[in-house]
Design a protein around this motif. Structure first.
Motif, mmCIF file in Angstrom:
data_model
loop_
_atom_site.group_PDB
_atom_site.id
_atom_site.type_symbol
_atom_site.label_atom_id
_atom_site.label_comp_id
_atom_site.label_asym_id
_atom_site.label_seq_id
_atom_site.Cartn_x
_atom_site.Cartn_y
_atom_site.Cartn_z
ATOM 1 N N GLU A 186 -1.316 -11.666 -13.082
ATOM 2 C CA GLU A 186 -2.361 -12.221 -12.451
ATOM 3 C C GLU A 186 -2.549 -13.721 -12.699
ATOM 4 O O GLU A 186 -2.342 -13.900 -14.050
ATOM 5 C CB GLU A 186 -3.594 -11.188 -13.181
ATOM 6 N N LYS A 199 -4.126 -5.610 -3.896
ATOM 7 C CA LYS A 199 -4.934 -6.288 -2.770
ATOM 8 C C LYS A 199 -5.478 -7.586 -3.316
ATOM 9 O O LYS A 199 -6.142 -8.310 -2.622
ATOM 10 C CB LYS A 199 -6.144 -5.361 -2.500
ATOM 11 N N SER A 200 -5.746 -7.630 -4.661
ATOM 12 C CA SER A 200 -6.232 -8.970 -5.226
ATOM 13 C C SER A 200 -5.471 -9.953 -4.804
ATOM 14 O O SER A 200 -4.332 -10.243 -5.081
ATOM 15 C CB SER A 200 -6.280 -8.642 -6.789
ATOM 16 N N ASP A 220 0.709 -1.180 -0.105
ATOM 17 C CA ASP A 220 -0.228 0.085 -0.256
ATOM 18 C C ASP A 220 0.851 1.256 -0.003
ATOM 19 O O ASP A 220 0.613 2.125 -0.557
ATOM 20 C CB ASP A 220 -0.695 0.029 1.286
ATOM 21 N N GLU A 228 -6.510 3.977 -6.898
ATOM 22 C CA GLU A 228 -7.624 2.849 -6.998
ATOM 23 C C GLU A 228 -7.358 1.885 -7.743
ATOM 24 O O GLU A 228 -7.105 0.486 -7.061
ATOM 25 C CB GLU A 228 -8.883 3.334 -7.164
ATOM 26 N N GLY A 229 -6.931 1.823 -9.087
ATOM 27 C CA GLY A 229 -6.595 0.922 -9.935
ATOM 28 C C GLY A 229 -5.416 0.090 -9.363
ATOM 29 O O GLY A 229 -5.262 -1.079 -9.299
ATOM 30 N N GLU A 266 -6.098 -1.874 -6.257
ATOM 31 C CA GLU A 266 -6.877 -3.052 -6.580
ATOM 32 C C GLU A 266 -6.039 -4.239 -7.114
ATOM 33 O O GLU A 266 -6.328 -5.340 -6.512
ATOM 34 C CB GLU A 266 -7.773 -2.875 -7.527
#
Length: 179
Positions: free
Chosen positions: A82, A60-61, A15, A53-54, A57
């Motif tokens: 991912e 955190k995913s 973060d 925010e992107g 995200e």
């Protein structure tokens, strides 16, 4: 993970990295600062490339990692990995414009492929690239990626992805088999 030969360290973003990562990604793709490197999209897209925010995200995913690359304590590159079943998705790739063209991108993508194989046991890496970015697609082809001809529409009207300066943008899927 530190690599002594290059002075680079690779780690997952936290973060606390969000602000620096947004600044890096924006500098690599948008505005005048991006013109110092060769990956700029400034002529085809204005507005933002990403936002806090992107980036958060991705961090955190549970099926995603934002691989962060540091040199001398400064973030100089990043990429998203991912897990998507049998393959991994590679995205949000950025190298500091001042460092582009010196081999850092090659090192980052190779490390990303190794980590995707080791972490998830995937056999392929997928990515999408704006199809009019012929120079960038050629760079990926030299790294072993192949064009599939499969395209998806650009999200016109969603300014989170930028403000298009032309009406022919779409994403093309590139794929590489991982050894």
């Amino acid at each position: 993970m530190e690599t002594a030969a290059t002075g680079l360290s690779f780690r997952d973003a936290t973060d606390a990295d969000v602000e620096a990562l947004v600044a890096l990604i924006e500098s690599a793709y948008r505005g005048e600062a991006s013109r110092a490197g060769w990956t700029t999209e400034a002529d085809i897209l204005e507005g933002q490339r990403t936002d806090p925010e992107g980036v958060l995200e991705v961090i955190k995913s549970p099926d995603s990692r934002l691989l962060t690359v540091e040199r001398d304590g400064r973030i100089v590159a990043c990429c998203q990995l991912e897990h998507r079943g049998e393959h991994a998705y590679f995205g949000m790739f950025a190298v500091s414009p001042a460092l582009q063209g010196a081999g850092l991108g090659k090192r980052v993508i190779a490390e990303a492929e190794c980590q995707a194989r080791a972490t998830w046991g995937v056999t392929e890496m997928h990515m999408t690239v704006i199809s009019v970015r012929e120079d960038l697609i050629a760079w990926y082809e030299r790294r072993g990626y192949r064009r599939t001809g499969r395209t998806t529409p650009f999200p016109y009207g969603d300014e989170r992805f930028g403000i298009p300066q032309r009406d022919d943008l779409q994403f093309e899927l590139l794929v590489k088999k991982l050894g």
